[in-house]
Design a protein around this motif. Sequence first.
Motif, PDB file in Angstrom:
ATOM      1  N   TYR A  17       0.835  -1.063   0.029  1.00 53.57           N
ATOM      2  CA  TYR A  17      -0.012  -0.191  -0.132  1.00 53.57           C
ATOM      3  C   TYR A  17       0.752   1.303  -0.063  1.00 53.57           C
ATOM      4  N   TRP A  24       1.803   6.094  -6.954  1.00 51.53           N
ATOM      5  CA  TRP A  24       0.515   6.742  -7.859  1.00 51.53           C
ATOM      6  C   TRP A  24       0.013   8.153  -7.463  1.00 51.53           C
ATOM      7  N   GLY A  28      -3.980   7.578  -7.768  1.00 47.85           N
ATOM      8  CA  GLY A  28      -4.426   6.470  -7.229  1.00 47.85           C
ATOM      9  C   GLY A  28      -5.143   6.919  -5.928  1.00 47.85           C
ATOM     10  N   LEU A  31      -8.584   4.882  -4.736  1.00 50.30           N
ATOM     11  CA  LEU A  31      -7.930   3.638  -4.419  1.00 50.30           C
ATOM     12  C   LEU A  31      -7.574   3.444  -2.924  1.00 50.30           C
ATOM     13  N   VAL A  34     -10.204   4.318  -0.192  1.00 48.00           N
ATOM     14  CA  VAL A  34     -10.737   3.079  -0.129  1.00 48.00           C
ATOM     15  C   VAL A  34     -10.041   2.149   0.764  1.00 48.00           C
ATOM     16  N   GLY A  35      -8.622   1.885   0.582  1.00 47.65           N
ATOM     17  CA  GLY A  35      -7.823   1.328   1.606  1.00 47.65           C
ATOM     18  C   GLY A  35      -7.686   1.755   2.896  1.00 47.65           C
ATOM     19  N   TRP A  82      -3.493  12.188  -0.844  1.00 45.38           N
ATOM     20  CA  TRP A  82      -2.766  10.769  -0.879  1.00 45.38           C
ATOM     21  C   TRP A  82      -1.697  10.517   0.360  1.00 45.38           C
TER      22      TRP A  82
END
Length: 164
Positions: A17, A24, A28, A31, A34-35, A82
């Motif tokens: 991760y 990313w 990203g 995603l 969500v993680g 992020w």
Amino acid sequence: MKLGAGFWLTSLGFNAYWTLAVLWRERGFPLLLVGAALALAFTPAKQRKWVLLAALLGIAMDALWCYIGLFAFSGQNGVPLWMCALWLTFACWWCWLLSRIRLTLPILVLLGAVSGPLAYAIGWQLNAMVPQLAPEVMLLALACAWAIYLPAISWLMLRGRTPS
């Protein structure tokens, strides 16, 4: 202390991760979010406030570094979303890890002083962030901060396990 397959798989999962987050970044973020949400959902309810506090302290630490000009995240002013997702996921993973292994204060200090700057150095090499001062100064400041941060959040999270 015997560490089973679950320990290694979860730790490998967090490291994957982290790698994806740094590679990313903004691309990203959905995603990564969500993680992070899943990591928080799997964190025991009574630990969530401590995990959120640890993540907020980490985000504040990065914001301070950006503000004083120690480093900058590539293409960003301040701490990007992020990175906030990464901080939350790290805090969840660290909380989980502390429930499986016992680390002494000297080990926590050493682990923080080495692993924190190492993560940023790798992020720098992957163009996720850029030192704004001499890299040696940045890494030394990060080592000092992480040598305090990791034991502090560990204490908070372990404190949160005891009945109030």
